[in-house]
Design a protein around this motif. Sequence first.
Motif, PDB file in Angstrom:
ATOM      1  N   LEU A  31       0.422  -8.671   5.530  1.00 60.23           N
ATOM      2  CA  LEU A  31       1.379  -7.823   6.239  1.00 60.23           C
ATOM      3  C   LEU A  31       0.879  -6.389   6.151  1.00 60.23           C
ATOM      4  CD1 LEU A  31       4.370  -7.756   7.473  1.00 60.23           C
ATOM      5  CD2 LEU A  31       5.072  -7.136   5.155  1.00 60.23           C
ATOM      6  N   ALA A  32       0.629  -5.781   7.303  1.00 61.86           N
ATOM      7  CA  ALA A  32       0.035  -4.445   7.284  1.00 61.86           C
ATOM      8  C   ALA A  32       0.805  -3.458   8.168  1.00 61.86           C
ATOM      9  CB  ALA A  32      -1.424  -4.510   7.731  1.00 61.86           C
ATOM     10  N   PRO A  33       2.056  -3.191   7.823  1.00 60.86           N
ATOM     11  CA  PRO A  33       2.840  -2.229   8.601  1.00 60.86           C
ATOM     12  C   PRO A  33       2.414  -0.801   8.272  1.00 60.86           C
ATOM     13  CG  PRO A  33       4.068  -2.854   6.674  1.00 60.86           C
ATOM     14  CD  PRO A  33       2.779  -3.640   6.630  1.00 60.86           C
ATOM     15  N   SER A  34       2.808   0.149   9.122  1.00 56.92           N
ATOM     16  CA  SER A  34       2.508   1.543   8.774  1.00 56.92           C
ATOM     17  C   SER A  34       3.330   1.990   7.573  1.00 56.92           C
ATOM     18  CB  SER A  34       2.718   2.472   9.973  1.00 56.92           C
ATOM     19  OG  SER A  34       3.986   2.307  10.548  1.00 56.92           O
ATOM     20  N   SER A  35       4.531   1.423   7.405  1.00 60.05           N
ATOM     21  CA  SER A  35       5.287   1.640   6.169  1.00 60.05           C
ATOM     22  C   SER A  35       6.433   0.635   6.108  1.00 60.05           C
ATOM     23  CB  SER A  35       5.836   3.069   6.079  1.00 60.05           C
ATOM     24  OG  SER A  35       6.089   3.409   4.733  1.00 60.05           O
ATOM     25  N   LEU A  36       7.042   0.498   4.932  1.00 54.62           N
ATOM     26  CA  LEU A  36       8.184  -0.409   4.752  1.00 54.62           C
ATOM     27  C   LEU A  36       9.340   0.371   4.142  1.00 54.62           C
ATOM     28  CD1 LEU A  36       6.327  -3.578   3.386  1.00 54.62           C
ATOM     29  CD2 LEU A  36       7.470  -3.371   5.610  1.00 54.62           C
ATOM     30  N   GLY A  37      10.568  -0.007   4.517  1.00 56.47           N
ATOM     31  CA  GLY A  37      11.738   0.719   4.028  1.00 56.47           C
ATOM     32  C   GLY A  37      12.683  -0.168   3.227  1.00 56.47           C
ATOM     33  N   THR A  38      13.834   0.398   2.889  1.00 55.11           N
ATOM     34  CA  THR A  38      14.815  -0.364   2.104  1.00 55.11           C
ATOM     35  C   THR A  38      15.398  -1.524   2.911  1.00 55.11           C
ATOM     36  OG1 THR A  38      16.499   1.212   2.789  1.00 55.11           O
ATOM     37  CG2 THR A  38      15.505   1.579   0.652  1.00 55.11           C
ATOM     38  N   CYS A  39      15.281  -1.451   4.245  1.00 52.33           N
ATOM     39  CA  CYS A  39      15.830  -2.516   5.088  1.00 52.33           C
ATOM     40  C   CYS A  39      14.954  -3.768   5.077  1.00 52.33           C
ATOM     41  CB  CYS A  39      16.005  -2.016   6.518  1.00 52.33           C
ATOM     42  SG  CYS A  39      14.481  -1.429   7.273  1.00 52.33           S
ATOM     43  N   HIS A  40      13.847  -3.724   4.370  1.00 47.77           N
ATOM     44  CA  HIS A  40      12.922  -4.861   4.413  1.00 47.77           C
ATOM     45  C   HIS A  40      12.951  -5.720   3.152  1.00 47.77           C
ATOM     46  CE1 HIS A  40      10.927  -2.032   7.425  1.00 47.77           C
ATOM     47  NE2 HIS A  40      11.447  -3.022   8.114  1.00 47.77           N
ATOM     48  N   GLY A  41      14.115  -5.724   2.480  1.00 50.76           N
ATOM     49  CA  GLY A  41      14.246  -6.479   1.232  1.00 50.76           C
ATOM     50  C   GLY A  41      14.058  -7.980   1.418  1.00 50.76           C
ATOM     51  N   SER A  42      14.341  -8.463   2.643  1.00 52.41           N
ATOM     52  CA  SER A  42      14.244  -9.920   2.834  1.00 52.41           C
ATOM     53  C   SER A  42      12.799 -10.409   2.778  1.00 52.41           C
ATOM     54  CB  SER A  42      14.906 -10.337   4.145  1.00 52.41           C
ATOM     55  OG  SER A  42      14.148  -9.889   5.236  1.00 52.41           O
ATOM     56  N   LEU A  43      11.866  -9.489   2.795  1.00 58.31           N
ATOM     57  CA  LEU A  43      10.467  -9.892   2.636  1.00 58.31           C
ATOM     58  C   LEU A  43      10.232 -10.533   1.266  1.00 58.31           C
ATOM     59  CD1 LEU A  43       8.582  -6.866   4.247  1.00 58.31           C
ATOM     60  CD2 LEU A  43       8.764  -9.199   5.162  1.00 58.31           C
ATOM     61  N   ILE A  44      11.071 -10.201   0.309  1.00 58.25           N
ATOM     62  CA  ILE A  44      10.928 -10.793  -1.033  1.00 58.25           C
ATOM     63  C   ILE A  44      10.940 -12.319  -0.925  1.00 58.25           C
ATOM     64  CG2 ILE A  44      12.054 -11.051  -3.295  1.00 58.25           C
ATOM     65  CD1 ILE A  44      12.988  -8.117  -3.007  1.00 58.25           C
ATOM     66  N   GLU A  45      11.864 -12.827  -0.099  1.00 55.74           N
ATOM     67  CA  GLU A  45      11.947 -14.289   0.091  1.00 55.74           C
ATOM     68  C   GLU A  45      10.646 -14.832   0.698  1.00 55.74           C
ATOM     69  OE1 GLU A  45      14.013 -16.625  -1.013  1.00 55.74           O
ATOM     70  OE2 GLU A  45      14.718 -14.788  -2.053  1.00 55.74           O
ATOM     71  N   HIS A  46      10.112 -14.076   1.650  1.00 55.98           N
ATOM     72  CA  HIS A  46       8.912 -14.542   2.347  1.00 55.98           C
ATOM     73  C   HIS A  46       7.661 -14.406   1.487  1.00 55.98           C
ATOM     74  CE1 HIS A  46      11.211 -15.397   5.839  1.00 55.98           C
ATOM     75  NE2 HIS A  46      11.553 -14.142   6.038  1.00 55.98           N
ATOM     76  N   ILE A  47       7.737 -13.583   0.470  1.00 60.18           N
ATOM     77  CA  ILE A  47       6.642 -13.547  -0.506  1.00 60.18           C
ATOM     78  C   ILE A  47       6.764 -14.793  -1.395  1.00 60.18           C
ATOM     79  CG2 ILE A  47       5.737 -12.335  -2.532  1.00 60.18           C
ATOM     80  CD1 ILE A  47       6.671  -9.703  -1.081  1.00 60.18           C
ATOM     81  N   LYS A  48       8.006 -15.041  -1.830  1.00 61.57           N
ATOM     82  CA  LYS A  48       8.237 -16.219  -2.700  1.00 61.57           C
ATOM     83  C   LYS A  48       7.831 -17.513  -2.013  1.00 61.57           C
ATOM     84  CE  LYS A  48      11.996 -14.326  -5.530  1.00 61.57           C
ATOM     85  NZ  LYS A  48      13.468 -14.244  -5.586  1.00 61.57           N
ATOM     86  N   ASN A  49       8.109 -17.620  -0.702  1.00 60.03           N
ATOM     87  CA  ASN A  49       7.803 -18.894  -0.031  1.00 60.03           C
ATOM     88  C   ASN A  49       6.378 -18.945   0.567  1.00 60.03           C
ATOM     89  OD1 ASN A  49       7.936 -17.533   2.420  1.00 60.03           O
ATOM     90  ND2 ASN A  49      10.084 -18.051   2.784  1.00 60.03           N
ATOM     91  N   GLY A  50       5.581 -17.934   0.247  1.00 65.60           N
ATOM     92  CA  GLY A  50       4.156 -18.012   0.604  1.00 65.60           C
ATOM     93  C   GLY A  50       3.803 -17.591   2.019  1.00 65.60           C
ATOM     94  N   VAL A  51       4.779 -17.068   2.770  1.00 69.27           N
ATOM     95  CA  VAL A  51       4.475 -16.607   4.125  1.00 69.27           C
ATOM     96  C   VAL A  51       3.646 -15.316   4.063  1.00 69.27           C
ATOM     97  CG1 VAL A  51       5.475 -15.795   6.309  1.00 69.27           C
ATOM     98  CG2 VAL A  51       6.545 -17.685   5.057  1.00 69.27           C
ATOM     99  N   ILE A  52       4.072 -14.421   3.199  1.00 63.34           N
ATOM    100  CA  ILE A  52       3.361 -13.154   3.007  1.00 63.34           C
ATOM    101  C   ILE A  52       2.668 -13.192   1.652  1.00 63.34           C
ATOM    102  CG2 ILE A  52       3.597 -10.636   2.795  1.00 63.34           C
ATOM    103  CD1 ILE A  52       4.409 -11.676   5.561  1.00 63.34           C
ATOM    104  N   THR A  53       1.344 -13.080   1.656  1.00 63.48           N
ATOM    105  CA  THR A  53       0.638 -13.087   0.367  1.00 63.48           C
ATOM    106  C   THR A  53      -0.074 -11.776   0.072  1.00 63.48           C
ATOM    107  OG1 THR A  53      -1.117 -14.281   1.512  1.00 63.48           O
ATOM    108  CG2 THR A  53       0.356 -15.575   0.138  1.00 63.48           C
ATOM    109  N   LYS A  54      -0.209 -10.935   1.095  1.00 69.82           N
ATOM    110  CA  LYS A  54      -0.797  -9.611   0.866  1.00 69.82           C
ATOM    111  C   LYS A  54      -0.004  -8.564   1.656  1.00 69.82           C
ATOM    112  CE  LYS A  54      -5.521 -11.109  -0.016  1.00 69.82           C
ATOM    113  NZ  LYS A  54      -6.900 -11.204   0.497  1.00 69.82           N
ATOM    114  N   ILE A  55       0.055  -7.358   1.090  1.00 74.77           N
ATOM    115  CA  ILE A  55       0.725  -6.261   1.788  1.00 74.77           C
ATOM    116  C   ILE A  55      -0.139  -5.008   1.716  1.00 74.77           C
ATOM    117  CG2 ILE A  55       2.731  -4.701   1.759  1.00 74.77           C
ATOM    118  CD1 ILE A  55       4.464  -7.016   0.827  1.00 74.77           C
TER     119      ILE A  55
END
Lengths: 513, 513
Positions: B99-123
């Motif tokens: 995942l390579a966004p220009s930046s991430l904010g407080t509204c992106h907390g649900s990414l935690i789930e997607h890290i846990k389930n292996g969808v996102i492995t690098k940021i």
Amino acid sequence: MVKNGVGRDIPEYIEGIGHLKPYEKPFSVVPEGIKAGSKLKRPLPHKSKLIKNIEEAVKATGLKDGMTISFHHHFRNGDYIVNMVVDVIAKMGIKNLRLAPSSLGTCHGSLIEHIKNGVITKIESSGIREPLGTAISEGIMDYPVIIRSHGGRARAIESGELKIDVAFLGAPSCDEYGNANGFNGKSLCGSLGYAMVDAKYADQVVLITDNLVEYPCLPASINQTQVDYVVVVDSIGNPKGIVSGVIRHDKNPRDILIAENAVKAIEASGYFKNGFSYQTGASGASLAVTSLLRDKMIEKNIVGGFGLGGITAQLVQLHEEGLFRGLFDTQCFDLVAAESIGKNPKHFEIDASFYANPHNSGPAVNNLDIVMLGALEIDTDFNVNVIAGSDGVISQASGGHPDTAAGAKMSVILAPLIRGRLPIVVDRVTTVVTPGETVDVLVTDYGIAVNPLRQDLIENFRKAKLPLYTIDELQKMAEKLTGKPETIEFGEKIVGIVQYRDGTVIDIIKQVK
Amino acid sequence: MVKNGVGRDIPEYIEGIGHLKPYEKPFSVVPEGIKAGSKLKRPLPHKSKLIKNIEEAVKATGLKDGMTISFHHHFRNGDYIVNMVVDVIAKMGIKNLRLAPSSLGTCHGSLIEHIKNGVITKIESSGIREPLGTAISEGIMDYPVIIRSHGGRARAIESGELKIDVAFLGAPSCDEYGNANGFNGKSLCGSLGYAMVDAKYADQVVLITDNLVEYPCLPASINQTQVDYVVVVDSIGNPKGIVSGVIRHDKNPRDILIAENAVKAIEASGYFKNGFSYQTGASGASLAVTSLLRDKMIEKNIVGGFGLGGITAQLVQLHEEGLFRGLFDTQCFDLVAAESIGKNPKHFEIDASFYANPHNSGPAVNNLDIVMLGALEIDTDFNVNVIAGSDGVISQASGGHPDTAAGAKMSVILAPLIRGRLPIVVDRVTTVVTPGETVDVLVTDYGIAVNPLRQDLIENFRKAKLPLYTIDELQKMAEKLTGKPETIEFGEKIVGIVQYRDGTVIDIIKQVK
């Protein structure tokens, strides 16, 4: 030799040029790979880019024998830049350069000397006019010139096929760090659409201006992230040659006849409706078409989506009147257009890749409905020649002709049935620039012919009772008045290669006898 | 381990990341090679790019396990796009994405789930805020995140270091063929400066809009030559989170004190003269500085060259009043700025490469005279931390901090001497983001410290009788009030890599205990 998709014999290999890929069909090339990139740099902060003269700029770029230099042709016949720079390079003793401008005009005759003295050994351009075109057709160069359309040149640069080492770009308005636009200054030309491609992809970019303004020069069409050096000179061009005033509408009755037939064809085509898009040139017949079209748009309450070009005062007027929502502009044809692009936010400057490169994600020509085009000759297969006149001499330009013909839903050739005592329709055009498969309609002062591939248009035109003929009928009509034209004889030496927009070879040009 | 130019121990290699190049000096990296390029395409004319939903768009792009996806953060805490797209991708079963966004904010907390389930492995991102930053600092990821400045991200993309397979870019105003801008529509955000880089270099570009307008959408910040697919959704963001209304000037007396000291420093610096350039942020102290600066400019009859940023209503006002000739805008901080960019021709939208990429021919920061910056901590070597708070947890963003500090003739850190009962000046910042060598002045409510490398400024400030201290004196002053802060303890796992703008590693971030 291989016979290509328009039946021309194409050599497989030319010494000094390399392997040639024969043209097949308008969209048969699917490119592989990625876009080219210019060199990465590391400029230190607060370091000026101003350099005292062209010679110092050439030295700073490290230009060497065998490299490629480029220029833009927005100053048209008023251009001083090409001659000025090549003269300096010649004095510096650099030889064997490839010259790759977006186009060349009649003001560039002094290049003949620089070909003779070995400074310029290759040329790639959209157009070459007399006297240079004549010299080339007579065989002055060792290697054939490469003729590309505007979209084809952008593609060649963007794909890496045409790698520019140093671009020398005239800038009508420019600051000392390389932000520039074309709509201010005494040498204003409007859009810098062709130059923008060079600025993006050349390894070194030198801006040459006669109007250095306070930093920052905004809006910037070419910008500081692309530019290495800035040179100030007294004059970059002759304003009279750069942009004409408002082009007068031609009252030539033959043009009016052609225009009337063209507008009938537009109306009957099925494409004349809200949101339609339109491109035309600056010839008398073209201007007359737009003028009549405006009346029709008002009468039928039709608002177009965009005008494309090659923008004239006429199209600016239609935009300002609300008849076209936007204008995409890669080149301004007159002063009104040049000034409009600096003030009308929806008169939008686009580079030549945006205009017509078939290998980006969507050039403007891909959304074009109707285009009006010219022709030196058209043959009974609807192939069009816009590069070499009836004498076989390179004298004109490919321009956006093959690009817009390929993109438009209906491409219309506007031409008098007879020009200079020769029929416009021939058995076989001297040189194919635009393949017949992409040419839909021929509109003449004597009637209209439609490409048999377009039975849908034939039907629409028939219903609308347009003066329809087959192209053979038009040819015969002309020949009755002129007789069969004599065939031109050529020598064996290949002096030009005409690329199709996709990089394949659609025709070759041989030395005139 | 290698000790880098700011004395930090940098591992030579990290599994899954590769070899790390330690930071040396601000401009020691001279890049070799050429810019990266996106894939060549061959779109057929008159083919729509509209696609019915995000899932179909993901399918059309051919997104696969292991690829890199990107987003922009112009919608800040109002962004719906990241969550919307990653949710769809997760449902489709695609895993192991970078995942390579220009930046991430407080509204992106649900990414935690997607890290846990292996969808996102690098940021890789400029900033990561709670709760995601906390989870990362606690060690949720197998690979460390990479933190880049805005200029550093543009450099990484432009050099090919960060190759984006598919960019999903929210567009406040967009037509069906991919022309888009950020200054119209219910979700307007103004400049699309970060997104413009992704649009140029990603292999596939998907625009997502809640405001499809008639073709052509002009002026176009992102354009049809870059875009493959367009998806219309109900809403791309929460307007309240995207742009605030006009930010109120902070009346906090501490901020006023800091601002007064800062303006004295600007006046005394020698850089406050006609044509000077200026960047600031949107913090209370920053806004107060600009407000006082405006009075000084009027009083002394000084007209600035350009404002840079991160543009606010304040800078728009100064531009409209003629106090800055132009504005370079990579991101709008409020509604006034977002609307201004669509109507003021010299309020000029620039992409992040134009803003701050050290490896193009001249980013805007290279001409910056004065910048006002913030700090979480600054150490006695003037190194600044803006990424991990005093608890060592990733919670902020690198942003343009290292870029502008490196470019500006005078970089000024505005900070209260004491914040949250902790001194702002420390022996050694938890994480170095901006190297001390590029930081010139610390302005606090208690006085001013100048980097000893800048004896010229020290002399100027002394002559102007500013409240000058050494940074050690300021530190002692703070510690007298707060005591010496406790040292934070970290685990051994590396959870973050902080890149300097040139791609070298300036620091690493370890897991919090």
